[in-house]
Design a protein around this motif. Structure first.
Motif, mmCIF file in Angstrom:
data_model
loop_
_atom_site.group_PDB
_atom_site.id
_atom_site.type_symbol
_atom_site.label_atom_id
_atom_site.label_comp_id
_atom_site.label_asym_id
_atom_site.label_seq_id
_atom_site.Cartn_x
_atom_site.Cartn_y
_atom_site.Cartn_z
ATOM 1 N N TRP A 231 -15.103 -111.141 -29.293
ATOM 2 C CA TRP A 231 -13.773 -110.775 -28.798
ATOM 3 C C TRP A 231 -12.938 -110.142 -29.909
ATOM 4 O O TRP A 231 -12.241 -109.141 -29.693
ATOM 5 N N ASP B 217 -7.655 -111.622 -21.826
ATOM 6 C CA ASP B 217 -8.944 -111.995 -21.208
ATOM 7 C C ASP B 217 -9.652 -113.078 -22.015
ATOM 8 O O ASP B 217 -10.240 -114.012 -21.452
ATOM 9 N N MET B 218 -9.576 -112.951 -23.315
ATOM 10 C CA MET B 218 -10.200 -113.930 -24.215
ATOM 11 C C MET B 218 -9.605 -115.317 -24.007
ATOM 12 O O MET B 218 -10.330 -116.316 -23.883
ATOM 13 N N GLU C 268 -8.067 -116.405 -21.387
ATOM 14 C CA GLU C 268 -8.395 -116.884 -20.037
ATOM 15 C C GLU C 268 -9.802 -117.471 -19.976
ATOM 16 O O GLU C 268 -10.080 -118.346 -19.157
ATOM 17 N N GLU C 269 -10.699 -116.977 -20.844
ATOM 18 C CA GLU C 269 -12.054 -117.532 -20.902
ATOM 19 C C GLU C 269 -12.112 -118.828 -21.706
ATOM 20 O O GLU C 269 -13.166 -119.449 -21.819
ATOM 21 N N GLY C 270 -10.985 -119.210 -22.292
ATOM 22 C CA GLY C 270 -10.942 -120.461 -23.045
ATOM 23 C C GLY C 270 -11.443 -120.343 -24.469
ATOM 24 O O GLY C 270 -11.720 -121.367 -25.108
ATOM 25 N N VAL C 271 -11.555 -119.113 -24.990
ATOM 26 C CA VAL C 271 -12.000 -118.920 -26.375
ATOM 27 C C VAL C 271 -10.778 -118.943 -27.287
ATOM 28 O O VAL C 271 -9.807 -118.219 -27.066
ATOM 29 N N GLN D 283 -19.074 -106.932 -21.971
ATOM 30 C CA GLN D 283 -19.173 -107.522 -20.641
ATOM 31 C C GLN D 283 -20.586 -107.991 -20.331
ATOM 32 O O GLN D 283 -20.787 -108.934 -19.560
ATOM 33 N N ARG E 223 -19.735 -114.843 -24.826
ATOM 34 C CA ARG E 223 -18.819 -114.105 -25.699
ATOM 35 C C ARG E 223 -18.057 -115.112 -26.555
ATOM 36 O O ARG E 223 -17.276 -115.911 -26.043
ATOM 37 N N ASP E 224 -18.272 -115.057 -27.857
ATOM 38 C CA ASP E 224 -17.581 -115.987 -28.749
ATOM 39 C C ASP E 224 -16.402 -115.291 -29.405
ATOM 40 O O ASP E 224 -16.086 -114.130 -29.116
#
Length: 620
Positions: A459, A481-482, A484-487, A449, A454-455
């Motif tokens: 993750w 969560d990953m 949702e962050e677009g990763v 966090q 965060r790549d």
């Protein structure tokens, strides 16, 4: 991979009696495909701005950078106003004095003489003043001379652009270049080399393409310019354009060959780097130390141990025995090829070592799972007060995680925080992995966090860490969560998430992941396919598992195990036994785990390891 032979009839390496010849190879497939860039510790022949070459009959010195680039050799030819006879003598003498200056104090004395003896500004004297001030690190003084010039030419502008570039003022260098265009200055070869390298440093691909077009339009091409162009395209992973520029060169030298080899090596195209090295030698060019470093790096990445050993014997021992960069490349090459004893032998023989040398051997031990040896060397490194870089930190954290040395890992983490390097993606991801490995999930989550960026690696570290140690639901929450962050997940992310679904027997989540995988290239990955088979089989969806199995372009031992065990545990014993014979026929060994699982699930079976066709099944 390559055939190397030593002989003495073709050409001499600095009058050595034992010589190197590499037979040309066939070009690797997909030679011109594009690939994004990555990392590098060795001497980099392309890490330059405006550079020139100093060629002798035996070899070319590649590492001439813009830091040494001088303009005085053009001075006499570039004055548009002819001074008086007395002034001409004084001006030429002043230029000679400036060229001989080695200290700022000397330059300032001559600068004072210039101001007193010349009634008006003389172009080539001012150009020499700018150049020598830049060379000695006095950019402010150089700019003052530049601003006071009554007349400027392309040499004046190039000297200042080079100066700003040299000291890292990329935006200022671009502003000056733009201003030179507005004033109608036509760029020359040195200016174009400066700006091409600036585009690479600022990651401005589009502007670099425009500069390339201008170079072609005004026919400002030579070896230096062409090398800068191919380096620019290779830096952006546009190898199609890079190879096109290279193949279009009217002449090549060891520098242009090395630029291409280094670009391939640095961007994980080791097979092409080795192929280019073969071509270079077949065309009669001799490698310099930068070429050797790049080829050794490629050998390590491709695990081309035979070629690495031959390079060691044929070149390094003959010409570059005490070069710390080449010796470090050897340490790294042997370590990456799994020859840790040879790596340590080269390391121990070195009289001079740098941070990268120590990091290479420590990383090698960590990769081989020899955590104690890695930590021991790290402690020696600390006692000798040798600075650790980011890769050293990553390697020692891996070693601590492998053998469970939690306290040392925490101490390293404390130093990371103290030195403000926790934001580094590689260090942050390794810290997440380290704490997950030791079961410290809250700390791992906190580290994740706190990371500003965060790549996919960071993750994946926490998803796989949670999944492997019995926290499957949390692992799937992190996957959500990953996304949702677009990763975008990679194959390792998908396989870790599918393992979590298998343990939870959550087939609906597994099917959603399978649906996502179908939209990516990860579908053909053998580990993702095996994880899908395992997930479907454990959830009782044996038909779906069989479909995935049949569609896989390649299979490994885990793939076969997953499918056979899936059949057996779902009561399809005949299919399991058939697949065991098929597995053996395709060259895979049916191990004890498979046999015991099938025995336990199906009762007594008659398994003939010598046969790959018929089978007999008896239920007890």
């Amino acid at each position: 991979m390559l055939s190397l032979t030593l002989f003495s009839s073709q050409f001499s390496l600095f009058q050595q009696s034992s010589l190197l010849n590499i037979q040309p190879l066939q070009s690797p497939k997909q030679k011109h495909s594009s690939k994004t860039i990555n990392s590098n510790y060795q001497k980099n022949p392309n890490d330059c701005r405006c550079f020139y070459r100093e060629t002798t009959n035996s070899h070319t010195n590649f590492h001439k950078s813009s830091d040494d680039f001088s303009l005085q050799d053009n001075a006499d030819a570039e004055s548009s106003h002819a001074p008086s006879v007395s002034q001409s003598v004084d001006s030429n003498l002043l230029a000679i004095w400036l060229r001989s200056c080695n200290t700022v104090k000397q330059v300032k004395r001559i600068h004072a003489i210039v101001l007193k003896s010349l009634r008006k500004s003389v172009l080539y004297v001012d150009n020499n003043l700018i150049s020598v001030y830049v060379k000695l690190g006095k950019l402010v003084e150089a700019r003052k001379v530049f601003d006071k010039m009554s007349e400027r030419n392309v040499v004046s502008w190039t000297a200042m652009v080079n100066g700003y570039s040299r000291f890292g003022f990329v935006d200022e260098a671009f502003m000056l270049f733009s201003e030179s265009i507005r004033t109608g200055v036509r760029g020359n070869e040195k200016m174009f080399v400066c700006v091409m390298n600036l585009c690479g440093r600022r990651l401005d691909f589009e502007l670099g393409r425009q500069i390339h077009a201008s170079i072609l339009k005004c026919h400002c091409r030579n070896l230096i310019v062409d090398s800068a162009i191919l380096h620019f395209y290779a830096q952006f992973g546009d190898f199609s354009s890079a190879f096109c520029a290279f193949d279009g060169m009217s002449e090549r030298d060891v520098v242009s060959w090395t630029a291409m080899i280094t670009a391939c090596s640095q961007q994980a195209r080791g097979d092409e780097a080795i192929f280019m090295f073969s071509r270079m030698l077949s065309e009669g060019f001799l490698p310099n130390e930068f070429t050797v470093c790049s080829v050794l790096k490629a050998c390590g990445e491709e695990r081309a141990l035979k070629l690495g050993r031959q390079l060691h014997a044929a070149i390094v021992k003959k010409l570059y025995k005490d070069d710390v960069f080449i010796r470090t490349s050897l340490v790294d090459m042997y370590a990456k090829c799994g020859e840790i004893l040879d790596s340590r032998r080269v390391f121990d023989e070195m009289g001079n070592r740098n941070t990268v040398t120590w990091t290479s051997i420590i990383a090698g031990y960590a990769r081989e799972g020899l955590g104690d040896e890695a930590i021991g060397l790290f402690r020696v490194m600390k006692r000798r007060k040798i600075h650790a870089n980011n890769l050293t930190i990553v390697s020692i954290l891996k070693a601590c995680g492998l053998i469970g040395v939690f306290q040392l890992g925490k101490e390293v983490h404390a130093q990371i925080i103290k030195n403000f390097i926790q934001s580094n993606e590689h260090i942050g991801s390794t810290l997440v992995w380290f704490y997950c490995k030791n079961g410290e999930f809250p700390v791992a989550s906190k580290v994740l966090q706190q990371m500003p960026l965060r790549d996919v690696v960071s993750w994946t570290a926490i998803i796989s860490g949670y999944a492997c140690l019995g926290h499957e639901s949390e692992a799937l929450d992190f996957l959500k969560d990953m996304l949702e962050e677009g990763v975008e997940p990679n194959p390792f992310t998908y396989s870790s998430a599918l393992k979590a679904c298998a343990k939870l027997e959550n087939v609906s989540q597994g099917m959603l992941i399978h649906s996502s995988v179908k939209k990516t290239t990860s579908l053909s990955n053998v580990y993702v396919g095996s994880a899908l088979i395992n997930m479907y089989a454990k959830c009782g969806y044996i038909s779906e598992a069989s479909q995935v199995f049949d569609s896989m372009p390649e299979r490994n031992l885990f793939t076969w195990k997953s499918m056979i065990v899936g059949y057996a545990r779902n009561g399809l014993c005949q299919e399991a036994l058939k697949l065991m014979y098929r597995m053996q026929a395709e060259g895979f060994e049916v191990d004890d785990y498979i046999l015991m699982t099938v025995y336990n699930a199906c009762g007594d079976i008659e398994w003939n390891a010598e046969s790959s066709s018929g089978y007999c099944l008896q239920s007890s």
